[in-house]
Scaffold this motif. Sequence first.
Motif, PDB file in Angstrom:
ATOM      1  N   PHE A 250       3.365   2.626   5.086  1.00  0.00           N
ATOM      2  CA  PHE A 250       2.424   3.452   4.336  1.00  0.00           C
ATOM      3  C   PHE A 250       2.983   3.880   2.979  1.00  0.00           C
ATOM      4  CE2 PHE A 250       0.905   3.666   8.666  1.00  0.00           C
ATOM      5  CZ  PHE A 250      -0.408   3.261   8.448  1.00  0.00           C
ATOM      6  N   LEU A 251       4.299   4.025   2.885  1.00  0.00           N
ATOM      7  CA  LEU A 251       4.892   4.303   1.567  1.00  0.00           C
ATOM      8  C   LEU A 251       4.717   3.110   0.636  1.00  0.00           C
ATOM      9  CD1 LEU A 251       8.178   6.195   2.527  1.00  0.00           C
ATOM     10  CD2 LEU A 251       6.176   7.124   1.336  1.00  0.00           C
TER      11      LEU A 251
ATOM     12  N   LEU B   7       1.052   8.036   6.864  1.00  0.00           N
ATOM     13  CA  LEU B   7       2.359   8.577   6.486  1.00  0.00           C
ATOM     14  C   LEU B   7       2.623   9.903   7.200  1.00  0.00           C
ATOM     15  CD1 LEU B   7       4.871   8.505   4.555  1.00  0.00           C
ATOM     16  CD2 LEU B   7       3.451   9.759   2.923  1.00  0.00           C
ATOM     17  N   ILE B   8       1.649  10.801   7.190  1.00  0.00           N
ATOM     18  CA  ILE B   8       1.805  12.114   7.825  1.00  0.00           C
ATOM     19  C   ILE B   8       1.977  11.966   9.336  1.00  0.00           C
ATOM     20  CG2 ILE B   8       0.593  14.280   8.336  1.00  0.00           C
ATOM     21  CD1 ILE B   8      -0.600  14.005   5.439  1.00  0.00           C
ATOM     22  N   ILE B   9       1.190  11.096   9.963  1.00  0.00           N
ATOM     23  CA  ILE B   9       1.318  10.878  11.405  1.00  0.00           C
ATOM     24  C   ILE B   9       2.712  10.351  11.737  1.00  0.00           C
ATOM     25  CG2 ILE B   9       0.553   9.376  13.306  1.00  0.00           C
ATOM     26  CD1 ILE B   9      -2.306   9.697  12.137  1.00  0.00           C
TER      27      ILE B   9
ATOM     28  N   ALA C 151      -9.188   4.630   1.003  1.00  0.00           N
ATOM     29  CA  ALA C 151      -8.020   3.856   1.439  1.00  0.00           C
ATOM     30  C   ALA C 151      -6.749   4.675   1.243  1.00  0.00           C
ATOM     31  CB  ALA C 151      -7.929   2.545   0.669  1.00  0.00           C
ATOM     32  N   GLN C 152      -6.675   5.374   0.130  1.00  0.00           N
ATOM     33  CA  GLN C 152      -5.506   6.213  -0.122  1.00  0.00           C
ATOM     34  C   GLN C 152      -5.402   7.315   0.931  1.00  0.00           C
ATOM     35  OE1 GLN C 152      -5.430   8.579  -3.732  1.00  0.00           O
ATOM     36  NE2 GLN C 152      -3.231   8.335  -3.882  1.00  0.00           N
ATOM     37  N   GLN C 153      -6.532   7.869   1.328  1.00  0.00           N
ATOM     38  CA  GLN C 153      -6.522   8.911   2.353  1.00  0.00           C
ATOM     39  C   GLN C 153      -6.025   8.361   3.694  1.00  0.00           C
ATOM     40  OE1 GLN C 153     -10.268  10.891   2.837  1.00  0.00           O
ATOM     41  NE2 GLN C 153      -9.455  12.348   4.310  1.00  0.00           N
ATOM     42  N   VAL C 154      -6.439   7.161   4.051  1.00  0.00           N
ATOM     43  CA  VAL C 154      -5.961   6.524   5.284  1.00  0.00           C
ATOM     44  C   VAL C 154      -4.448   6.314   5.216  1.00  0.00           C
ATOM     45  CG1 VAL C 154      -6.001   4.369   6.614  1.00  0.00           C
ATOM     46  CG2 VAL C 154      -8.145   5.406   5.855  1.00  0.00           C
ATOM     47  N   HIS C 155      -3.958   5.884   4.072  1.00  0.00           N
ATOM     48  CA  HIS C 155      -2.518   5.645   3.929  1.00  0.00           C
ATOM     49  C   HIS C 155      -1.727   6.949   3.990  1.00  0.00           C
ATOM     50  CE1 HIS C 155      -3.725   1.682   1.780  1.00  0.00           C
ATOM     51  NE2 HIS C 155      -3.798   1.582   3.090  1.00  0.00           N
TER      52      HIS C 155
ATOM     53  N   GLY D  82       2.218   0.851  -3.951  1.00  0.00           N
ATOM     54  CA  GLY D  82       1.485  -0.275  -4.530  1.00  0.00           C
ATOM     55  C   GLY D  82       0.132   0.159  -5.051  1.00  0.00           C
ATOM     56  N   GLY D  83      -0.538   0.999  -4.271  1.00  0.00           N
ATOM     57  CA  GLY D  83      -1.838   1.498  -4.698  1.00  0.00           C
ATOM     58  C   GLY D  83      -1.754   2.350  -5.952  1.00  0.00           C
ATOM     59  N   MET D  84      -0.694   3.128  -6.054  1.00  0.00           N
ATOM     60  CA  MET D  84      -0.512   3.946  -7.259  1.00  0.00           C
ATOM     61  C   MET D  84      -0.238   3.041  -8.463  1.00  0.00           C
ATOM     62  SD  MET D  84      -0.656   6.908  -8.537  1.00  0.00           S
ATOM     63  CE  MET D  84      -0.812   7.873  -7.058  1.00  0.00           C
ATOM     64  N   TRP D  85       0.544   1.992  -8.252  1.00  0.00           N
ATOM     65  CA  TRP D  85       0.847   1.055  -9.330  1.00  0.00           C
ATOM     66  C   TRP D  85      -0.430   0.426  -9.885  1.00  0.00           C
ATOM     67  CZ3 TRP D  85       4.797  -0.307 -12.403  1.00  0.00           C
ATOM     68  CH2 TRP D  85       4.705  -1.514 -13.098  1.00  0.00           C
ATOM     69  N   PHE D  86      -1.318   0.025  -8.973  1.00  0.00           N
ATOM     70  CA  PHE D  86      -2.549  -0.649  -9.395  1.00  0.00           C
ATOM     71  C   PHE D  86      -3.729   0.304  -9.594  1.00  0.00           C
ATOM     72  CE2 PHE D  86      -0.143  -4.026  -7.267  1.00  0.00           C
ATOM     73  CZ  PHE D  86      -0.076  -4.930  -8.305  1.00  0.00           C
ATOM     74  N   GLY D  87      -3.501   1.590  -9.467  1.00  0.00           N
ATOM     75  CA  GLY D  87      -4.543   2.579  -9.725  1.00  0.00           C
ATOM     76  C   GLY D  87      -5.700   2.526  -8.736  1.00  0.00           C
ATOM     77  N   TYR D  88      -5.428   2.151  -7.489  1.00  0.00           N
ATOM     78  CA  TYR D  88      -6.524   2.033  -6.522  1.00  0.00           C
ATOM     79  C   TYR D  88      -7.133   3.376  -6.169  1.00  0.00           C
ATOM     80  CZ  TYR D  88      -3.997   3.375  -2.178  1.00  0.00           C
ATOM     81  OH  TYR D  88      -3.339   4.034  -1.183  1.00  0.00           O
ATOM     82  N   TRP D  89      -6.409   4.448  -6.403  1.00  0.00           N
ATOM     83  CA  TRP D  89      -6.910   5.779  -6.096  1.00  0.00           C
ATOM     84  C   TRP D  89      -8.134   6.133  -6.936  1.00  0.00           C
ATOM     85  CZ3 TRP D  89      -6.606   8.689 -10.477  1.00  0.00           C
ATOM     86  CH2 TRP D  89      -5.720   8.243 -11.454  1.00  0.00           C
ATOM     87  N   ILE D  90      -8.331   5.460  -8.076  1.00  0.00           N
ATOM     88  CA  ILE D  90      -9.466   5.757  -8.950  1.00  0.00           C
ATOM     89  C   ILE D  90     -10.771   5.303  -8.300  1.00  0.00           C
ATOM     90  CG2 ILE D  90     -10.529   5.265 -11.190  1.00  0.00           C
ATOM     91  CD1 ILE D  90      -7.682   5.028 -12.338  1.00  0.00           C
ATOM     92  N   TYR D  91     -10.726   4.159  -7.605  1.00  0.00           N
ATOM     93  CA  TYR D  91     -11.946   3.612  -7.008  1.00  0.00           C
ATOM     94  C   TYR D  91     -11.948   3.590  -5.484  1.00  0.00           C
ATOM     95  CZ  TYR D  91     -14.144   2.269 -11.313  1.00  0.00           C
ATOM     96  OH  TYR D  91     -14.776   2.316 -12.519  1.00  0.00           O
TER      97      TYR D  91
END
Length: 194
Positions: free
Chosen positions: A145-146, A172-174, A164-168, A151-160
């Motif tokens: 998950f890290l 991580l928290i679990i 998916a970011q919430q699942v990741h 990777g998601g932060m690198w490609f800016g996936y959190w914008i759209y």
Amino acid sequence: MALTVEPSLKTAASSSGTASAADLSVRSWLTGLNAFLLSGLTLWLGLVTLNNLTDFGTNRALIARMLTMTDLVHDPVRGNGLEWKAMPESFATPALIGVIVYEVAAVALLAWAAVSMVRRARGARTGIATTRRANLALGVFVGLFLIFLSGGMWFGYWIYIGAAQQVHFTGLIIGLLAALLVNLPSVTGAQREQ
């Protein structure tokens, strides 16, 4: 890290049969919970891996969309400063294969740790090896998950793709909470890990 008890506590626990029974009861209950948790994580990640294998095309398309930053390229406002990080679509298949291989390894380690924890819960003297296996498996699980979050932060996936970011983040928290539970000193009671 070996979990130990002060010698005076060991003597007190061994001299009092009730204290030993209480320690064993706590150990058994928490170890059973850990076995259940590790088994559940094994099953869940195993299903994720199976989905990635059986629906390879969809997952490849989603990874390609993230790697090429398609959504950001078509947005005139958001993510314009990130677009230089985009990669060719041809990287999607090797990336997905790498993820699947990592997931298979994580599932195998989680299953190994879960079996060890079940043995411990049933009273087998498994020693510190069980805790080490669980820590290794959960470390690989958290690492997955890290990698996704980085990777998601690198490609800016959190914008759209905020979901998916919430699942990741949830994965991580679990994983971190499971690691805390597996390493509670009370899991082994007043007994020394071997």
